[in-house]
Design an enzyme around this catalytic site. Structure first.
Site, PDB file in Angstrom:
ATOM      1  N   SER A  58       0.794  -1.229   0.000  1.00 20.07           N
ATOM      2  CA  SER A  58       0.000   0.000   0.000  1.00 20.07           C
ATOM      3  C   SER A  58       0.824   1.276   0.000  1.00 20.07           C
ATOM      4  CB  SER A  58      -0.940   0.028   1.214  1.00 20.07           C
ATOM      5  OG  SER A  58      -0.206   0.007   2.410  1.00 20.07           O
ATOM      6  N   ASP A 348      -2.796   8.214   8.284  1.00 21.54           N
ATOM      7  CA  ASP A 348      -3.685   7.373   9.079  1.00 21.54           C
ATOM      8  C   ASP A 348      -2.806   6.602  10.057  1.00 21.54           C
ATOM      9  OD1 ASP A 348      -2.543   5.279   7.608  1.00 21.54           O
ATOM     10  OD2 ASP A 348      -4.246   5.090   6.244  1.00 21.54           O
ATOM     11  N   HIS A 351       0.049   4.750   7.446  1.00 27.68           N
ATOM     12  CA  HIS A 351       0.747   5.330   6.309  1.00 27.68           C
ATOM     13  C   HIS A 351       1.141   6.787   6.550  1.00 27.68           C
ATOM     14  CE1 HIS A 351      -2.063   2.196   4.847  1.00 27.68           C
ATOM     15  NE2 HIS A 351      -1.010   1.821   4.135  1.00 27.68           N
TER      16      HIS A 351
END
Length: 373
Positions: A58, A348, A351
């Site tokens: 991600s 968040d 990340h």
């Protein structure tokens, strides 16, 4: 207060398995510039690489999971609040991810698109795409847990990509692009955070030493596969200090939410094995353009000394409470967003913000890319 704790525990049990590609299992595979005879795109004369090609999790996913049934996706607000007019694209950040920033700084293009984006234009293939998928890991079970795209499938997409390039510019030009482009691989965080320390059956089969050896061996095999396809400029990132990420502090850091030593120790053990594997592979191939990238120490320094880098908060994410919110829990209906994202190291609970990514990319550019020039 008790109610809030119970909510967090419920969130952890029901949502947390996905647990991001946290920092960086992640990053990118990069392909940069050179001039091309194809009329579809005009490349800058001063470009060092033809393109940026990215694999991983991600950290460098730009929307490859957007059409999938998985919690490892973020194609909704407030993700992308600072990206290209505030439109969410599937990037796990408030703005650009490291691959985008690298492409921008090197003058290739403003951002690196997701290969699976249905709106992807053919000419974009010439300057690089990302095959990365949120939730991916070096161990197959890791990706299955998250519902992402495994590295084996990312390689199949890459094979498909090569065939498209050949049709566009011919076999010789495709070979040249692959040899001169920069490949970046960021993966491993999910294996540690969402697999080894979450799945009890895994710890019945492996201890931390054997599991990190499995990760490192699979990483070596992946790098060797790329080399076999003709890649000659490969950056493979190690794991970050996972134990210092907001979510891990919340889950396992105790009442004071301290960094979790056993998570960080696992990252360091994997990094040691990965670095040794890549060194050995470089000797075997008699090629020094396969490079291990230390992301652990640069990120840890930012987390531990945020003020030195202009940040005010490194223990919490910007989205919601900052304790556990990620993907579905970080949404515009239930989670407020900090007004000044540049004050935060993390967007968040997994990340980093675009601001943090820019600092990290700047730290790494001179140290590693100069070896390819």
């Amino acid at each position: 207060m008790e109610q809030r704790r119970s909510v967090h525990h419920h969130i952890i049990s029901s949502r947390f398995l996905y647990s991001s590609s946290i920092l960086w299992c992640s990053f990118v595979l990069v392909l940069l510039f050179t001039t091309t005879t194809n009329a579809l795109v005009k490349l800058p004369k001063n470009a060092t690489f033809p393109a940026i090609i990215v694999f991983g999790d991600s950290i460098v996913d730009a929307g490859n999971n957007d059409d999938m049934i998985t919690e490892a996706r973020c194609d909704y607000p407030p993700y992308g609040i600072d990206f290209n007019g505030g439109v969410p694209t599937g990037r796990f950040s408030n703005g650009k991810v490291p691959t985008d920033i690298l492409a921008e700084v090197l003058g290739i293009k403003p951002s690196i698109p997701a290969y699976r984006n249905p709106k992807l234009k053919p000419e974009e293939l010439l300057t690089g795409v990302t095959f990365a998928s949120g939730g991916a890991g070096y161990v197959d079970l890791t990706t299955k847990i998250a519902g992402g795209i495994p590295l084996s499938q990312q390689l199949k997409y890459f094979e498909e990509y090569l065939e498209k390039l050949k049709k566009m510019v011919g076999e010789e030009r495709t070979k040249f692009i692959i040899q001169k482009s920069l490949f970046v691989i960021i993966c491993g965080s999910n294996d540690i955070a969402n697999d080894f320390f979450i799945v009890p059956t895994i710890r019945l089969q492996y201890d931390v030493n054997s599991f990190t050896a499995l990760m490192a061996n699979n990483a070596r095999s992946f790098a060797q596969a790329l080399y076999g396809y003709g890649a000659r400029r490969i950056l493979m990132f190690g794991a970050p200090p996972i134990g210092c990420v907001p979510s891990q502090r919340t889950v396992a850091g105790g009442p004071k939410r301290e960094c979790v030593d056993r998570f960080n120790d696992a990252s360091k053990l994997f990094n040691t094995k990965l670095s040794a594997n890549l060194d050995d592979l470089s000797r075997t191939l008699q090629d020094t353009t396969l490079i291990y990238v230390d992301i652990y120490n640069p990120l840890l320094d930012i987390i531990l000394k945020p003020q030195q880098y202009g940040f005010k908060e490194s223990h919490l994410g910007c989205c919601g409470t900052g304790l556990i919110e990620v993907t579905a829990l970080c949404n515009s209906y239930t989670a407020k967003v900090c007004p000044i994202r540049s004050d935060y190291v993390f967007w968040d609970s997994f990340h980093p913000t675009e601001t943090a990514y820019r600092i990290i990319v700047a730290k790494l550019l001179d140290r590693y890319l100069s070896r390819f020039i």
